[in-house]
Design a protein around this motif. Sequence first.
Motif, PDB file in Angstrom:
ATOM      1  N   PHE A  24     -22.054  -2.147   1.291  1.00 14.93           N
ATOM      2  CA  PHE A  24     -21.557  -0.583   0.625  1.00 14.93           C
ATOM      3  C   PHE A  24     -22.025  -0.591  -0.607  1.00 14.93           C
ATOM      4  O   PHE A  24     -21.754   0.690  -1.838  1.00 14.93           O
ATOM      5  N   GLU A  25     -21.858  -2.053  -1.018  1.00 15.40           N
ATOM      6  CA  GLU A  25     -21.639  -1.660  -2.860  1.00 15.40           C
ATOM      7  C   GLU A  25     -22.943  -1.097  -3.142  1.00 15.40           C
ATOM      8  O   GLU A  25     -23.181  -0.341  -4.361  1.00 15.40           O
ATOM      9  N   PHE A  26     -23.565  -1.946  -2.416  1.00 14.37           N
ATOM     10  CA  PHE A  26     -25.290  -0.972  -3.251  1.00 14.37           C
ATOM     11  C   PHE A  26     -25.128   0.658  -3.218  1.00 14.37           C
ATOM     12  O   PHE A  26     -25.700   0.821  -4.474  1.00 14.37           O
ATOM     13  N   LYS A  27     -24.902   0.888  -1.810  1.00 16.46           N
ATOM     14  CA  LYS A  27     -24.987   2.282  -1.291  1.00 16.46           C
ATOM     15  C   LYS A  27     -24.647   3.178  -2.707  1.00 16.46           C
ATOM     16  O   LYS A  27     -24.477   3.834  -3.106  1.00 16.46           O
ATOM     17  N   GLU A  28     -22.861   2.932  -2.959  1.00 19.95           N
ATOM     18  CA  GLU A  28     -22.045   2.976  -3.846  1.00 19.95           C
ATOM     19  C   GLU A  28     -22.675   3.101  -5.171  1.00 19.95           C
ATOM     20  O   GLU A  28     -22.520   4.374  -5.407  1.00 19.95           O
ATOM     21  N   SER A  29     -23.420   1.915  -5.777  1.00 22.11           N
ATOM     22  CA  SER A  29     -24.743   2.045  -7.338  1.00 22.11           C
ATOM     23  C   SER A  29     -25.157   3.080  -7.236  1.00 22.11           C
ATOM     24  O   SER A  29     -25.809   3.591  -8.340  1.00 22.11           O
ATOM     25  N   LEU A  30     -25.993   3.434  -5.896  1.00 26.04           N
ATOM     26  CA  LEU A  30     -27.156   3.562  -5.877  1.00 26.04           C
ATOM     27  C   LEU A  30     -26.460   5.710  -5.808  1.00 26.04           C
ATOM     28  O   LEU A  30     -27.539   6.427  -6.196  1.00 26.04           O
ATOM     29  N   SER A  31     -26.117   5.377  -5.100  1.00 33.30           N
ATOM     30  CA  SER A  31     -25.367   7.656  -5.132  1.00 33.30           C
ATOM     31  C   SER A  31     -24.578   7.493  -6.701  1.00 33.30           C
ATOM     32  O   SER A  31     -24.486   8.318  -6.945  1.00 33.30           O
ATOM     33  N   GLU A  32     -23.626   6.614  -7.824  1.00 33.98           N
ATOM     34  CA  GLU A  32     -23.309   6.164  -8.819  1.00 33.98           C
ATOM     35  C   GLU A  32     -24.623   6.795  -9.874  1.00 33.98           C
ATOM     36  O   GLU A  32     -24.233   7.709 -10.738  1.00 33.98           O
ATOM     37  N   THR A  33     -25.882   6.261 -10.157  1.00 35.57           N
ATOM     38  CA  THR A  33     -26.474   6.737 -10.144  1.00 35.57           C
ATOM     39  C   THR A  33     -27.447   8.322 -10.613  1.00 35.57           C
ATOM     40  O   THR A  33     -27.330   8.420 -11.664  1.00 35.57           O
ATOM     41  N   ARG A  34     -27.450   7.969  -9.166  1.00 34.42           N
ATOM     42  CA  ARG A  34     -28.476   9.106  -8.696  1.00 34.42           C
ATOM     43  C   ARG A  34     -27.189  10.902  -8.934  1.00 34.42           C
ATOM     44  O   ARG A  34     -27.230  11.434 -10.400  1.00 34.42           O
ATOM     45  N   SER A  35     -25.774  10.680  -9.376  1.00 30.96           N
ATOM     46  CA  SER A  35     -24.637  11.548 -10.235  1.00 30.96           C
ATOM     47  C   SER A  35     -24.780  11.206 -11.749  1.00 30.96           C
ATOM     48  O   SER A  35     -24.608  12.576 -12.149  1.00 30.96           O
ATOM     49  N   LEU A  36     -25.124   9.963 -12.147  1.00 28.45           N
ATOM     50  CA  LEU A  36     -25.591   9.802 -13.899  1.00 28.45           C
ATOM     51  C   LEU A  36     -26.923  10.622 -14.200  1.00 28.45           C
ATOM     52  O   LEU A  36     -26.884  11.737 -15.142  1.00 28.45           O
ATOM     53  N   CYS A  37     -27.981  10.802 -13.493  1.00 27.97           N
ATOM     54  CA  CYS A  37     -28.855  11.717 -13.050  1.00 27.97           C
ATOM     55  C   CYS A  37     -28.769  12.758 -13.172  1.00 27.97           C
ATOM     56  O   CYS A  37     -29.009  13.906 -13.981  1.00 27.97           O
ATOM     57  N   GLU A  38     -27.852  13.108 -12.413  1.00 29.17           N
ATOM     58  CA  GLU A  38     -27.349  15.107 -12.542  1.00 29.17           C
ATOM     59  C   GLU A  38     -26.738  15.222 -13.607  1.00 29.17           C
ATOM     60  O   GLU A  38     -26.550  16.325 -14.121  1.00 29.17           O
ATOM     61  N   THR A  39     -25.824  14.560 -14.329  1.00 28.61           N
ATOM     62  CA  THR A  39     -24.619  14.756 -15.337  1.00 28.61           C
ATOM     63  C   THR A  39     -25.625  14.195 -16.519  1.00 28.61           C
ATOM     64  O   THR A  39     -25.543  15.479 -17.199  1.00 28.61           O
ATOM     65  N   GLY A 209      -8.584   5.763 -16.502  1.00 35.84           N
ATOM     66  CA  GLY A 209      -9.343   5.517 -15.033  1.00 35.84           C
ATOM     67  C   GLY A 209     -10.051   5.642 -14.865  1.00 35.84           C
ATOM     68  O   GLY A 209     -10.945   5.671 -15.567  1.00 35.84           O
ATOM     69  N   TYR A 210     -11.007   5.575 -13.441  1.00 36.31           N
ATOM     70  CA  TYR A 210     -12.890   5.276 -13.213  1.00 36.31           C
ATOM     71  C   TYR A 210     -13.414   6.896 -14.041  1.00 36.31           C
ATOM     72  O   TYR A 210     -12.452   8.812 -13.453  1.00 36.31           O
ATOM     73  N   THR A 211     -14.370   7.050 -14.168  1.00 35.83           N
ATOM     74  CA  THR A 211     -14.683   8.742 -14.509  1.00 35.83           C
ATOM     75  C   THR A 211     -15.176   8.923 -13.141  1.00 35.83           C
ATOM     76  O   THR A 211     -14.776   9.067 -12.945  1.00 35.83           O
ATOM     77  N   ASN A 212     -14.624  10.778 -13.763  1.00 35.00           N
ATOM     78  CA  ASN A 212     -14.723  11.831 -13.025  1.00 35.00           C
ATOM     79  C   ASN A 212     -13.060  11.521 -12.872  1.00 35.00           C
ATOM     80  O   ASN A 212     -13.730  12.004 -10.763  1.00 35.00           O
ATOM     81  N   ALA A 213     -12.606  10.914 -12.611  1.00 32.91           N
ATOM     82  CA  ALA A 213     -11.337  10.634 -11.402  1.00 32.91           C
ATOM     83  C   ALA A 213     -10.631  12.022 -11.345  1.00 32.91           C
ATOM     84  O   ALA A 213      -9.611  12.383 -10.694  1.00 32.91           O
ATOM     85  N   GLY A 214     -10.633  12.739 -12.898  1.00 28.56           N
ATOM     86  CA  GLY A 214      -9.454  13.895 -13.004  1.00 28.56           C
ATOM     87  C   GLY A 214      -8.432  14.098 -14.121  1.00 28.56           C
ATOM     88  O   GLY A 214      -7.484  14.132 -14.526  1.00 28.56           O
ATOM     89  N   LYS A 215      -8.609  12.648 -14.737  1.00 25.49           N
ATOM     90  CA  LYS A 215      -7.677  12.356 -16.029  1.00 25.49           C
ATOM     91  C   LYS A 215      -7.871  13.881 -17.200  1.00 25.49           C
ATOM     92  O   LYS A 215      -7.078  14.305 -17.241  1.00 25.49           O
ATOM     93  N   SER A 216      -8.356  14.250 -17.881  1.00 22.69           N
ATOM     94  CA  SER A 216      -9.006  15.411 -18.101  1.00 22.69           C
ATOM     95  C   SER A 216      -7.626  16.628 -17.493  1.00 22.69           C
ATOM     96  O   SER A 216      -7.657  18.045 -18.856  1.00 22.69           O
ATOM     97  N   SER A 217      -8.198  16.735 -16.456  1.00 22.54           N
ATOM     98  CA  SER A 217      -7.648  18.298 -15.856  1.00 22.54           C
ATOM     99  C   SER A 217      -6.305  17.491 -15.545  1.00 22.54           C
ATOM    100  O   SER A 217      -5.619  18.876 -16.322  1.00 22.54           O
TER     101      SER A 217
END
Length: 425
Positions: A24-39, A209-217
């Motif tokens: 689960f942690e590996f898939k989460e890390s890959l998903s996060e890398t994809r989100s970083l790419c999109e960002t 908080g974690y990035t994109n959790a909604g702190k700035s909102s």
Amino acid sequence: MNDTEKKQERVIILGVQLKTGDDFEFKESLSETRSLCETAGLEVVGQFVQQRDRADSATYLGKGRIEEIEELREREDIEFDVIIVSDELSTSQSKHLAEIFGVKVIDRTQLILDIFAQRARSREGQLQVELAQNEYLLPRLSGHGVSLSRLGGGIGTRGPGETKLETNRRHIRSRIHDIKVQLEEIKKHRARYRENRKKNEVFQVAFVGYTNAGKSSWFNQLTDSETFEENILFATLDPKSKMLSINEGFQVLLSDTVGFIQHLPTHLVEAFSSTLEEAKYADVLIHVVDRSHPNYKGHITTVNELLQSLDMGDIPVLTLLNKRDLITEDYAEDTFDTRYVSARNPADVAIVKNALSEFIRTLLVPYEMTVAADGGKRISQLKNETLVDTIIFNEETELYDIKGYAREESSIVNRMTEKREKSDE
């Protein structure tokens, strides 16, 4: 397409899943890398994963997987300009991958740094980015030859770029020293600013908080600000602060901070410590959690671990389990230090303000005092600088009986109490 329009870079993501690692942690890390790419504004055109006991010391992926990618590329089944690796690479791994594929090779740390370079707006933020980039690249400069430009060019035109990378090590060390001197001056300025706030007894609250959790909102909702907010990672890099009024007048200084992320390299945390400086000296932290995220518990753990490593583990924390509007399953009841909220629900603003007021009250000491009937100015001061609970006019004494909570060393309470005692003598 206009020639001046920048072409979106196409990338493939590489990942090694350790056989002893958590799936689960590996898939989460890959998903996060994809989100970083999109960002970062990249187009992900492929993802290649390999299960191994450990990453190959020379090429990260094994020989067979690399040949498979090369064959796909030769058949034109896939075209890419950049390789993104979902780990931190060694100098040797970066060099060999760049030589094999003839494209830029960027690991997770570099990708985060490139995003930081995109997002930093203040002079301090930009200096922090450059410092972190140079400290990351310095040990990777030797022994690369022609592959050097492919190793460190960064995404697009961001990052230190080829010119600085091809400069000798002494120049880069000199630049690192210069940046540290400038940052030290900024740090001293911040310290003086904080000292003034301390003298003025300003109560400080900071979002973490974690990035994109909604702190700035939440920062925007509570302070009626227009801080940049978007559904991307690291939307906020530069610290922002604004006064917030709670409990019908009590003034607190609210700060927004950079988001945390899993597996953030230590030197990167250190380089950006000043962006968290407002949080380090806060009286209360508000930990914003994206409760709708499937790995929200892992995000909480990551944030708590980073707070401990930054010597912030002892600061009292009020938790906001955010994005309640996206949760379909039943959730637990609110507790004293936890609220289920949504930044999209205007009614929740009052809930958060009340929760913060109740939370702060437990960190203060109770006081009682009387104020003359014509003491409107003093009552207003008490409302601004303390948490006033009750104000009752006593018709027999013609005085206001006031009860509330304040810092133990509160100058206004001590001053007014002393004045009242002298008048009674």
